[in-house]
Design a protein around this motif. Structure first.
Motif, PDB file in Angstrom:
ATOM      1  N   PHE A  99       0.835  -1.204   0.000  1.00  0.00           N
ATOM      2  CA  PHE A  99       0.000   0.000   0.000  1.00  0.00           C
ATOM      3  C   PHE A  99       0.872   1.257   0.000  1.00  0.00           C
ATOM      4  N   SER A 100       1.862   1.295   0.901  1.00  0.00           N
ATOM      5  CA  SER A 100       2.659   2.519   1.036  1.00  0.00           C
ATOM      6  C   SER A 100       3.493   2.772  -0.223  1.00  0.00           C
ATOM      7  N   LYS A 101       3.999   1.715  -0.854  1.00  0.00           N
ATOM      8  CA  LYS A 101       4.771   1.898  -2.085  1.00  0.00           C
ATOM      9  C   LYS A 101       3.860   2.427  -3.211  1.00  0.00           C
ATOM     10  N   ASP A 102       2.663   1.879  -3.312  1.00  0.00           N
ATOM     11  CA  ASP A 102       1.717   2.345  -4.335  1.00  0.00           C
ATOM     12  C   ASP A 102       1.320   3.798  -4.092  1.00  0.00           C
ATOM     13  N   LEU A 103       1.151   4.165  -2.828  1.00  0.00           N
ATOM     14  CA  LEU A 103       0.801   5.547  -2.476  1.00  0.00           C
ATOM     15  C   LEU A 103       1.918   6.500  -2.929  1.00  0.00           C
ATOM     16  N   MET A 104       3.174   6.119  -2.650  1.00  0.00           N
ATOM     17  CA  MET A 104       4.305   6.969  -3.022  1.00  0.00           C
ATOM     18  C   MET A 104       4.404   7.110  -4.541  1.00  0.00           C
ATOM     19  N   LYS A 105       4.148   6.015  -5.252  1.00  0.00           N
ATOM     20  CA  LYS A 105       4.212   6.073  -6.720  1.00  0.00           C
ATOM     21  C   LYS A 105       3.128   7.021  -7.240  1.00  0.00           C
ATOM     22  N   LYS A 106       1.905   6.876  -6.720  1.00  0.00           N
ATOM     23  CA  LYS A 106       0.766   7.665  -7.199  1.00  0.00           C
ATOM     24  C   LYS A 106       0.969   9.164  -6.947  1.00  0.00           C
ATOM     25  N   TYR A 107       1.560   9.497  -5.798  1.00  0.00           N
ATOM     26  CA  TYR A 107       1.688  10.909  -5.427  1.00  0.00           C
ATOM     27  C   TYR A 107       3.115  11.458  -5.610  1.00  0.00           C
ATOM     28  N   HIS A 108       3.926  10.706  -6.357  1.00  0.00           N
ATOM     29  CA  HIS A 108       5.272  11.167  -6.731  1.00  0.00           C
ATOM     30  C   HIS A 108       6.144  11.509  -5.524  1.00  0.00           C
ATOM     31  N   ILE A 109       6.068  10.657  -4.489  1.00  0.00           N
ATOM     32  CA  ILE A 109       6.924  10.817  -3.307  1.00  0.00           C
ATOM     33  C   ILE A 109       8.176   9.956  -3.547  1.00  0.00           C
ATOM     34  N   PRO A 110       9.373  10.545  -3.453  1.00  0.00           N
ATOM     35  CA  PRO A 110      10.596   9.816  -3.834  1.00  0.00           C
ATOM     36  C   PRO A 110      10.811   8.537  -3.017  1.00  0.00           C
ATOM     37  N   THR A 111      10.962   7.413  -3.713  1.00  0.00           N
ATOM     38  CA  THR A 111      11.224   6.122  -3.064  1.00  0.00           C
ATOM     39  C   THR A 111      11.929   5.213  -4.065  1.00  0.00           C
ATOM     40  N   ALA A 112      12.350   4.039  -3.612  1.00  0.00           N
ATOM     41  CA  ALA A 112      13.032   3.088  -4.502  1.00  0.00           C
ATOM     42  C   ALA A 112      12.044   2.495  -5.503  1.00  0.00           C
ATOM     43  N   ALA A 113      12.523   2.187  -6.722  1.00  0.00           N
ATOM     44  CA  ALA A 113      11.715   1.482  -7.718  1.00  0.00           C
ATOM     45  C   ALA A 113      11.354   0.099  -7.160  1.00  0.00           C
ATOM     46  N   TYR A 114      10.169  -0.402  -7.507  1.00  0.00           N
ATOM     47  CA  TYR A 114       9.684  -1.636  -6.866  1.00  0.00           C
ATOM     48  C   TYR A 114       8.622  -2.329  -7.708  1.00  0.00           C
ATOM     49  N   GLU A 115       8.302  -3.564  -7.334  1.00  0.00           N
ATOM     50  CA  GLU A 115       7.121  -4.286  -7.840  1.00  0.00           C
ATOM     51  C   GLU A 115       6.513  -5.063  -6.669  1.00  0.00           C
ATOM     52  N   ASN A 116       5.178  -5.212  -6.686  1.00  0.00           N
ATOM     53  CA  ASN A 116       4.487  -6.021  -5.661  1.00  0.00           C
ATOM     54  C   ASN A 116       4.119  -7.385  -6.245  1.00  0.00           C
ATOM     55  N   PHE A 117       4.211  -8.432  -5.416  1.00  0.00           N
ATOM     56  CA  PHE A 117       3.890  -9.794  -5.875  1.00  0.00           C
ATOM     57  C   PHE A 117       3.011 -10.533  -4.869  1.00  0.00           C
ATOM     58  N   ASN A 118       1.953 -11.179  -5.394  1.00  0.00           N
ATOM     59  CA  ASN A 118       1.129 -12.079  -4.563  1.00  0.00           C
ATOM     60  C   ASN A 118       1.449 -13.534  -4.883  1.00  0.00           C
ATOM     61  N   ASP A 119       2.140 -13.751  -5.993  1.00  0.00           N
ATOM     62  CA  ASP A 119       2.413 -15.108  -6.475  1.00  0.00           C
ATOM     63  C   ASP A 119       3.919 -15.372  -6.447  1.00  0.00           C
ATOM     64  N   PRO A 120       4.358 -16.368  -5.663  1.00  0.00           N
ATOM     65  CA  PRO A 120       5.794 -16.641  -5.558  1.00  0.00           C
ATOM     66  C   PRO A 120       6.444 -16.957  -6.915  1.00  0.00           C
ATOM     67  N   GLN A 121       5.707 -17.635  -7.807  1.00  0.00           N
ATOM     68  CA  GLN A 121       6.285 -17.984  -9.124  1.00  0.00           C
ATOM     69  C   GLN A 121       6.560 -16.723  -9.953  1.00  0.00           C
ATOM     70  N   ALA A 122       5.651 -15.768  -9.880  1.00  0.00           N
ATOM     71  CA  ALA A 122       5.833 -14.502 -10.609  1.00  0.00           C
ATOM     72  C   ALA A 122       7.029 -13.736 -10.033  1.00  0.00           C
ATOM     73  N   ALA A 123       7.195 -13.806  -8.711  1.00  0.00           N
ATOM     74  CA  ALA A 123       8.327 -13.131  -8.057  1.00  0.00           C
ATOM     75  C   ALA A 123       9.637 -13.758  -8.516  1.00  0.00           C
ATOM     76  N   LEU A 124       9.666 -15.105  -8.587  1.00  0.00           N
ATOM     77  CA  LEU A 124      10.884 -15.806  -9.011  1.00  0.00           C
ATOM     78  C   LEU A 124      11.233 -15.472 -10.466  1.00  0.00           C
ATOM     79  N   ALA A 125      10.201 -15.386 -11.311  1.00  0.00           N
ATOM     80  CA  ALA A 125      10.421 -15.052 -12.726  1.00  0.00           C
ATOM     81  C   ALA A 125      10.990 -13.637 -12.857  1.00  0.00           C
ATOM     82  N   TYR A 126      10.471 -12.714 -12.062  1.00  0.00           N
ATOM     83  CA  TYR A 126      10.928 -11.313 -12.094  1.00  0.00           C
ATOM     84  C   TYR A 126      12.406 -11.228 -11.708  1.00  0.00           C
ATOM     85  N   LEU A 127      12.791 -12.033 -10.724  1.00  0.00           N
ATOM     86  CA  LEU A 127      14.167 -11.987 -10.211  1.00  0.00           C
ATOM     87  C   LEU A 127      15.199 -12.438 -11.249  1.00  0.00           C
TER      88      LEU A 127
END
Length: 424
Positions: free
Chosen positions: A105-133
């Protein structure tokens, strides 16, 4: 006034000490409290997650103000229960405490309102996370989405470590349901700074800066802990950085929460990384930091009860927040083996050495009163804090005070505040 404080750690001890200094307060209760908090408050055997019991107690004792210290009850909605009962309470409602309760939630909030933070992705599926890595740049950071006692963050130097990290968080569920969702973000380098702030829904007033030491061992080695010590102010948090953060991070965060229909009243703790590209948000907490509170509150001149009430009433803009022009250092005395496995129940000797010593404090994090005296009752046992005219003097005073106390498996870091020597 009668005040109830909810929690049982060093943070709550520091809050109780500060509240006790207010001429407006005649009686303090703490639920469940600890052996150190007893000096200022009557400890009540109600758990921090027993919301209905806490509210009933507040009604029965005609409590004028309740202060919630811990993250779990805030995220769980304790403030909503108190407000429903017509009780005055300091802290964010559940829909605002999500700022800490969900990293996604907090990462999405920062992205939406242009608050400086590290680039990121959210994952609910471990397989998708492994593929991203497979195509990610290392080192990389994996974060369990929910609350994990400050330990749900893994820094992975290569693909192998990252795959093991996904297994730890999402498959083995080492952090429980907190790992159902996971954030993968870029690894940022720079100085870390913590800035605590009071918020009344629209106005934000920041406290003095601090810097925490998370690793268990000297030289920042070993496992992540809840914090082994801290110092305030940070010599790296300059006036220019403060001005940037006020404009691009602090006020925009408060405005973003209001725009989302999640009015935030209470404490926002900003964990910042001072990168080569400017300050960025590492994380938000929705409550006082621990052990940061133990160095920030001893430096605060303003009556904290006035500030709590201004946040509840939306009048923070009329309140002057003042801090001493000095410094403070806190060294945590832990049980050897923390944060993995440790023994407790050892008698603590020397607590009386702090009586009547100005500028020296011992805040209890994990202690318990028994027939034998006060004994250790946790991984982090005590926070020994001292002030001084500058950081070097405060550090020398804190390490001197560390020797006034003893227990059988006492363990502490010898290099808290080492960054002080690296500052110009």
């Amino acid at each position: 006034m009668k005040v109830l404080i909810v929690g049982s750690g060093g943070r709550e001890h520091a809050i109780a000490w500060k509240v006790a200094r207010s001429p407006r307060v005649e009686k303090i209760y703490c639920a469940p409290g600890n052996a150190g908090i007893e000096e200022y408050a009557e400890c009540v055997n109600i758990g921090a997650m027993e919301f209905e019991k806490l509210a009933a107690f507040a009604k029965e004792k005609e409590i004028d103000l309740t202060v919630i210290g811990m993250d779990d009850p805030l995220v769980g909605g304790v403030v909503d229960v108190f407000e429903k009962g017509g009780l005055r309470v300091f802290g964010p409602r559940a829909n605002a405490a999500i700022l800490e309760g969900s990293k996604a939630f907090s990462k999405d909030l920062m992205k939406k309102y242009h608050i400086p933070t590290a680039a990121y992705e959210n994952f609910n599926d471990p397989q998708a996370a492994l593929a991203y890595l497979e195509t990610a740049k290392f080192p990389i950071v994996l974060k369990a989405d929910g609350l994990a006692l400050g330990k749900g963050v893994l820094i992975c130097n290569n693909l192998e470590e990252a795959k093991a990290g996904v297994k730890t968080i999402m498959l083995d569920k080492q952090f429980g349901a907190s790992g159902n969702c996971m954030v993968i973000e870029e690894f940022m380098t720079g100085r870390e700074v913590s800035v605590l702030s009071f918020v009344d829904g629209k106005t934000i007033k920041t406290m003095t800066s601090a810097q925490d030491h998370k690793r268990a061992g000297d030289g920042d080695t070993g496992l992540n802990t809840g914090g082994m010590g801290t110092f305030s102010p940070s010599p790296f948090y300059t006036k220019e950085i403060d001005e940037f953060c006020q404009k691009h991070i602090y006020q925009p965060t408060v405005d973003a929460m209001a725009a989302e229909g999640r009015e935030f009243k209470g404490i926002i703790f900003f964990g910042l990384m001072l990168t080569a590209d400017g300050p960025k948000v590492l994380e938000y907490n929705a409550r006082f930091g621990d052990p940061e509170t133990q160095v920030v509150l001893p430096r605060m001149k303003t009556d904290i009860v006035d500030v709590f009430e201004a946040c509840i009433d939306g009048t923070l803009d009329e309140t002057e927040l003042e801090f001493e022009d000095n410094a403070a250092v806190c060294v945590v005395l832990a049980s050897a083996g923390y944060p993995v496995k440790y023994e407790k129940g050892f008698v603590i000797r020397g607590l009386e050495n702090f009586a009547d010593k100005d500028g020296y404090y011992v805040f209890h994090a994990g202690s318990k009163r028994t027939d034998e005296g006060i004994v250790t009752n946790g991984g982090r046992v005590l926070g020994v804090t001292a002030t001084g005219k500058d950081l070097k003097e405060a550090r020398a005073n804190a390490y001197e005070a560390v020797n006034w106390i003893d227990f059988d498996n006492k363990y502490y870091r010898h290099d808290i505040g080492k960054a002080i020597d690296e500052a110009n």
